[in-house]
Each structure stands twice: as structure tokens, then as C-alpha cells.
Scaffold this motif. Sequence first.
Motif, PDB file in Angstrom:
ATOM      1  N   PRO A   1      -6.164  -0.822   3.902  1.00  0.00           N
ATOM      2  CA  PRO A   1      -6.325  -2.277   3.770  1.00  0.00           C
ATOM      3  C   PRO A   1      -7.604  -2.814   4.395  1.00  0.00           C
ATOM      4  O   PRO A   1      -8.259  -3.687   3.822  1.00  0.00           O
TER       5      PRO A   1
ATOM      6  N   GLN B   1       0.380   2.708  -3.640  1.00  0.00           N
ATOM      7  CA  GLN B   1      -0.640   3.753  -3.577  1.00  0.00           C
ATOM      8  C   GLN B   1      -0.223   4.969  -2.759  1.00  0.00           C
ATOM      9  O   GLN B   1      -0.994   5.914  -2.630  1.00  0.00           O
TER      10      GLN B   1
ATOM     11  N   TYR C   1       0.830  -1.208   0.000  1.00  0.00           N
ATOM     12  CA  TYR C   1       0.000   0.000   0.000  1.00  0.00           C
ATOM     13  C   TYR C   1       0.865   1.258   0.000  1.00  0.00           C
ATOM     14  O   TYR C   1       0.566   2.230  -0.694  1.00  0.00           O
TER      15      TYR C   1
END
Length: 463
Positions: free
Chosen positions: A289, A274, A270
Motif C-alpha cells: 500500500p 492481491q 490487498y
Amino acid sequence: MLIFSIWLFTVVASTYLFKKVSGSLSLVKPNMISIVYYYSFLISSYIGGLLIALGIDDYYMIKRMDHEEYRIIGFILLTLLMILFPLTQLVVGRILGFNAELEFNKYLQEPVRTSVDKNKRIFRLAFGALSAISVLAVAYTLLKTANVPLLELLKGNTSELAKLRIDASRGFSGIDVYIRNIFGIALTPVLSIVAFVYMTKSRALYWKVVFFTLFISSILISTYDLAKSPIFFYLIMLLLAGVYTQKLKLNWKRISGYIIAGSALLIVMYVAIQGVTELESFLAYNSGPIGRILLAQISPFFLHLDTFSHSLSPLEAKGLPSFIAGIFDIEQVRSARMVMENVFPENIDKGTGGVLNTIFLGEAFASYGYLGVIVAIIYIAAVIQVLYIIFLRLPKTPVVIALFVYFTINIPRTLVGGVADFFFNPIWIIMTVVLGGLFILEQYFHVIWKFLLSKVRKKGVTQ
């Protein structure tokens, strides 16, 4: 309070029913049905469904829903799923004389049957050829991808990763799609499982080399487009193979270690993919998440109900698999794409909008409404239970184990992808045929060869 009471009662009843039809819901004895229950239904669907029904989700997708009544309607349909699905499986099991607990425990304890000595050479040749094709398919996929997201990430080019990921997943057409999806994405990990089982049983250098090659290829094809779930599912496939071959004994200490390691890997992905760095994003139930697990998968279901009740007409035959729709000269349409286009048109314009996959009830509703939902639940539950029983009763060879593991992982994933794939799934059919051929070479080639030779000799004598 009423909604929560219904939810709690349903979870208790559903847990009891799923235990009856699976043989075990213990995390130390994972199986096809228990993964369906925990992953596809409870975690990915019903917990988020409760939050949405209570109106406390505060999730960006649900904020796009125009009609609030579908919060409750969606929750009712999910409740029906949690009860009717295992009830159908229970009936199927009774019809087929299936004792889930007895047969599953027997399967776990049964030794693995490797290839018959007379078949080893021909089996290795065939397996080596298939492995070479799969590795080449992985290489072909990487070469045909203009900008491989994984490589761009490693180079530090993170500005357009979202668009590159969409391009990588949707940028294939024609024969390239089949090469990537069948030989690269589907076959490579399964062949690595076969090689893994043989390696643990024979310790031969051949199987070590083949497994290492297929393992690296599987990692690459699972991560090249920066999708987060495939790599986790592949690692779970290896874990299941270890459990089914009795090379790995799960306990709560090991499971806790796997969960911690998996969570750490997910956080790293992540952050890297991202750019999520705020601690609250990882801890909040509706973002990061946790939000991805609890709400991202089920929210599109509620959007399906809203969209195909008011904005779009039912798909009907257009929602059938492409093979069946083609018979009626109709082009298949996937509801997940239509909902994305209807709810998030701005993402489509930017090139970052893919599909809004969700529990199979969404696509069933988009095609045939509430009747479609009920029929889909009964049909899919029966299909999965029959498959589960078949695999537990088949000879326990490395090839059969690999196919069993493949379906154990892919069925739960498909349940949160759509209903059409359960009516006709070309990749599943091809995988079954290919692995079925390997199974014959593994166990019965010498018998077939002997039979054919006898026929030829008998024909020669008569002439």
C-alpha cells in the motif's frame, strides 16, 4: 543534500501558497484545493519524486527507465509544478477579487437551502426517474460483465483476478461504455449525495429509501471490478457532504479513527485481492500500500519523460481529447497506454497490462514536450481555481453541494490521470448539465413555469 534542501524549501513555499489560494489546508476543513495539494501533488507525486531523484526508490517501474538523467529532470518539473500551480491560482484569485479564507469559512457556516415548497413534487419525480436510470445502469453493468471480479473473489476464484480486473474495466465498447461510465459510475454516487443531504435535512421516508438504494448501488459500482481507490473516494464524498452541511464536525480524534479504519480496509483488500500477506510488504516504502501511494502513481511520469524523449515520437494532436482530435480526422491516443505497451510489453501479451496513469505533466510532455508542461500547469491551475470560486459563490443547495463534492473528488483524481480531460471532458459536461437541470427544478421551476404560463395566456388574449 542539495536535492533534499530544494525539496524541503519547495514544500514549505508551496504549502504557504496553497493555503493562500484555498482558504484552509487544515484536515478538519477539507476542500477542493487542499485535496489537490495533499493527494495529487504532495503524497502521490512529490514525495515519490524525491525518492526517485535521490536514487533510493528501488522501484520496479523505475528500473525499466533507460536514461538516469530523467530522475533529476522529472524532479525539476515536479518542483516547478509545486510552485507555479498555486502562483497561477493566486493571480486568478486576485483578478476575481477572491478572499479564500473569508469565502470558504462563510461557505461552511452557510445553511443549506432545500427545494422550494412549490417545486418539491416535480423535483422528486425527476430525481426518482434519474435514480431509477442510475440503478438500472449499475445492474446493466454487472450483467454485461462476463465475469464480475467481485463475485469471483467472493466465490474464492482468485487465480486470474488480475486479468478479470482488466477485462472488467476495458471490456466495454460502444453504447455500453456510456451507460456504465455516465449513468453507473459517475451519476449514481452523485445522486446518492443529493439524497444524503436531503435525508439529513428532511428525515422524510422518501429520501431514506432513495438514499439507501443509491448507496448500495454506489458501493457495488465502486467495487465490482476490485479497483481499490473508488470505494475510498466515494466514502470521502459522503464525508465531505457531511462537513459542508454541518452534520459532521471533524476533529483530530475522528480523523485518526477514519485513517485507522481506512488503513485496515486497504490491508484487507490487498490481502483478499492481491494475496499480499508478508508483513514487510505492508511496511516497505516501495511495495504494498505505501509503495502504491508514494511511487506507483509518480513513477510512470519519469517513464513518460524517458519514453517520449527517446523511444516514441511526441503525440502532438493525437494527445488531444477524442472530440477535438476527431475534428482533424485524427484518432486519439492516450500516452499512459503507449508507455505501458513500450515499457511492459509482456503484461500486454498476458492481458494484464492496462495503462500507466500518472500526474498530468506526463501526458502534457508526451504531446508537446516541455512547453506543453508549462502551458498545462498554468491552464489547469486557472481552470480549477475558477471552478472553486464559482462553487463557493453558488447557492448552497443539495444539488449544488453534490456537484461541488463530485468535482472536489474527481479533479484530484483526474490530475493523476492525464491532461486531455481538462480540455474536453464529456462526462463532466454531462454531469454539469444533468445536475444543472436538477438545480433549476429544485429552486426555480415554479418561476419558469409561471413565466411560460403568462406567455401562453398573453398569446391567447392577443389572438
